[in-house]
Design an enzyme around this catalytic site. Sequence first.
Site, PDB file in Angstrom:
ATOM      1  N   SER A   1       0.667  -1.149   0.000  1.00 42.71           N
ATOM      2  CA  SER A   1      -0.172  -0.006  -0.174  1.00 42.71           C
ATOM      3  C   SER A   1       0.954   1.382  -0.041  1.00 42.71           C
ATOM      4  O   SER A   1       2.137   1.105   0.190  1.00 42.71           O
ATOM      5  CB  SER A   1      -0.672   0.059   1.311  1.00 42.71           C
ATOM      6  OG  SER A   1      -0.022   0.040   2.334  1.00 42.71           O
ATOM      7  N   LYS A   2       0.092   2.435  -0.232  1.00 43.43           N
ATOM      8  CA  LYS A   2       1.061   3.615  -0.156  1.00 43.43           C
ATOM      9  C   LYS A   2       1.273   3.971   1.119  1.00 43.43           C
ATOM     10  O   LYS A   2       2.522   4.540   1.418  1.00 43.43           O
ATOM     11  CB  LYS A   2       0.045   4.887  -0.627  1.00 43.43           C
ATOM     12  CG  LYS A   2       0.160   5.291  -1.806  1.00 43.43           C
ATOM     13  CD  LYS A   2      -0.749   6.400  -2.495  1.00 43.43           C
ATOM     14  CE  LYS A   2      -1.351   7.421  -1.736  1.00 43.43           C
ATOM     15  NZ  LYS A   2      -2.093   8.385  -2.300  1.00 43.43           N
ATOM     16  N   ARG A   3       0.835   3.415   2.207  1.00 41.99           N
ATOM     17  CA  ARG A   3       1.300   3.576   3.801  1.00 41.99           C
ATOM     18  C   ARG A   3       2.661   2.698   3.833  1.00 41.99           C
ATOM     19  O   ARG A   3       3.707   3.256   4.331  1.00 41.99           O
ATOM     20  CB  ARG A   3       0.422   2.847   4.672  1.00 41.99           C
ATOM     21  CG  ARG A   3      -1.016   3.653   4.648  1.00 41.99           C
ATOM     22  CD  ARG A   3      -1.717   2.824   5.833  1.00 41.99           C
ATOM     23  NE  ARG A   3      -1.152   3.034   7.391  1.00 41.99           N
ATOM     24  CZ  ARG A   3      -1.733   3.909   8.039  1.00 41.99           C
ATOM     25  NH1 ARG A   3      -2.615   4.852   7.701  1.00 41.99           N
ATOM     26  NH2 ARG A   3      -1.166   3.940   9.086  1.00 41.99           N
TER      27      ARG A   3
ATOM     28  N   ALA B   1       4.766   2.305   1.395  1.00 48.09           N
ATOM     29  CA  ALA B   1       5.599   3.178   0.638  1.00 48.09           C
ATOM     30  C   ALA B   1       6.250   4.475   1.809  1.00 48.09           C
ATOM     31  O   ALA B   1       7.534   4.629   1.756  1.00 48.09           O
ATOM     32  CB  ALA B   1       5.171   3.937  -0.664  1.00 48.09           C
ATOM     33  N   ALA B   2       5.288   4.944   2.332  1.00 47.36           N
ATOM     34  CA  ALA B   2       5.869   6.035   3.281  1.00 47.36           C
ATOM     35  C   ALA B   2       6.475   5.458   4.429  1.00 47.36           C
ATOM     36  O   ALA B   2       7.495   6.062   4.815  1.00 47.36           O
ATOM     37  CB  ALA B   2       4.397   6.796   3.840  1.00 47.36           C
TER      38      ALA B   2
END
Length: 507
Positions: free
Chosen positions: A263-265, A267-268
């Site tokens: 998820s984009k989470r 990535a962060a």
Amino acid sequence: MNKKVRVRFAPSPTGGLHLGGVRTVLYNYLFAKKQGGDFVLRIEDTDQSRYVPGAEQYIYDCLEWCGLVPDESPKHGGPFAPYRQSERKEIYRSYAEQLVSKGYAYYAFDTPEELEQMRNVYKTEANPSPQYDHSLRMKMRNSLSLPAEEVKKLLDENVRHVVRIKMPENEPVSFVDMIRGEVNFDTNIVDDKVLLKADGMPTYHLAVVIDDYLMKITHAFRGEEWLPSAPVHILLWKYFGWENDMPQWAHLPLILGPQGKLSKRDAAKYGFPIFAMNWTDPQSGELTEGFKERGFLPQAFINFLALLGWNDGSEQEIFSLEELIEKFSIERVHSGGAKFDYEKAKWFNHQWIKRFEAGRLKFEVKKTLAQKRIDISDEQKLEKVIALVKDRCTLLTDFYDQGWFFFKTPGEIDAEAVKPKWNEAKKRFFESLKEELQATSQWESAFIEDGFKKLAMIQGIKPGELQLPLRIMLVGGKFGPPVFDIAELLGKEETLRRIENGLAIFG
RNA sequence: GGCCCGUUCGUCUAAGGGCUAGGACACCACCCUUUCACGGUGGUGAUACGGGUUCGAAUCCCGUACGGGCUACCA
């Protein structure tokens, strides 16, 4: 009789193109190209509320960067245009009505509030999410439960309605997945999916079947998350009477993050990209970094994605796109999900940087350096710098850290690394080195090294103790390629200037 | 909850009934290198568990556990 292979990818323009999406495209592309077939790209903008301006162009940009250019698409055209689903509304409507008249689908007039209410009323602990299905459909407001004249009246008055598929009761549905083999379902467990929405747009379920049929798609690859709705699609192919033209299915395993789905989470949190290229959400302005901007070569990106869930059975790991096309086989795609490992992805990039000639990297490196405000005028020098440092670069952005000092005199110098051991003898050495270099006409790494070592010997100092100070003078710190190679590339004039600077600082 | 899919070193994977379960990333050690890397050599490390079938199971079957997906007028 061999039908020409035609595979399709149907992204929805809702945001960035993530790893799973690119890999699906890649496998589609490899499969099609291996057999000389076509790769068809269709834009799945069936939900206008989620449509994000710019996302469609972004998809083309990503595919172009990856080298996976479609044979047919809204942008590239083709014999089955339009390829954008919002432009095919009329087609879907007429096919949906065909289904209703055959008795395989029906009109439903329930409002969102009524659906919500239904879910609340029938929700139990044993069944936390009740479905609009054979057990409930007669309790709802639709063309099966309502008297015919009321249905007609509602339709005449243009009351908002949808078309739902009438899923049969207790009917086994099975199909053969190219990756998983036979998969079985019971129609009882799937609900009466909406096929045509109140705004006249189709859902994915309707669009995918009609378009695959009309566009003569022979193979349909998509993510594993679609497996549960496969029975709806199989039944639709049957209800339309197109069974013999149904494509072969392959449901690809998911790409997972460190803890569950990517998820984009992630990535962060873990600091790695998940999108092919930078994506800026036009609404929020939020930027999500892409592999391209992080410094990946498209060849490496494609290479590691291909190997995430597939291999050719040998121990080869580095494949060009051409080799992938030649060696790809859907039978060797794994059925289990694969966790994405950023370290391994970087390793692939390193391998590709090492295998490319300096000239081939020049354009990209120049761009990277320009972003750090280093503008290259001498392309020949750049090429030499690249050749010298590329083995120690994992990402394209590393070329800055490894090579900026060839183009810019170091401002800050790590004097602390030298000063404690600095003395008069070393000072004298560098002063005479300067004079000797000044006088020389030959400027070549091995020659400079030779002179340096001879001079050290004459003055009775170990060359090793002098190399670090020289390095610090030339590049400012304890890094970079062999120091005499640096001197050669820097040129006589600049080398002497930096030695002078160094002497001024060390005293 | 229901349904579906999956499970080999930490990670990606090889081995489709038969050698000491192989490789790569990461990690560790040594070598190379008077910088940092690259490179070289070696090392730690896995068949989820329990039952079958078989002379023989990572491999076939069943169960359990765990993980994931779906369960929208999203795709």
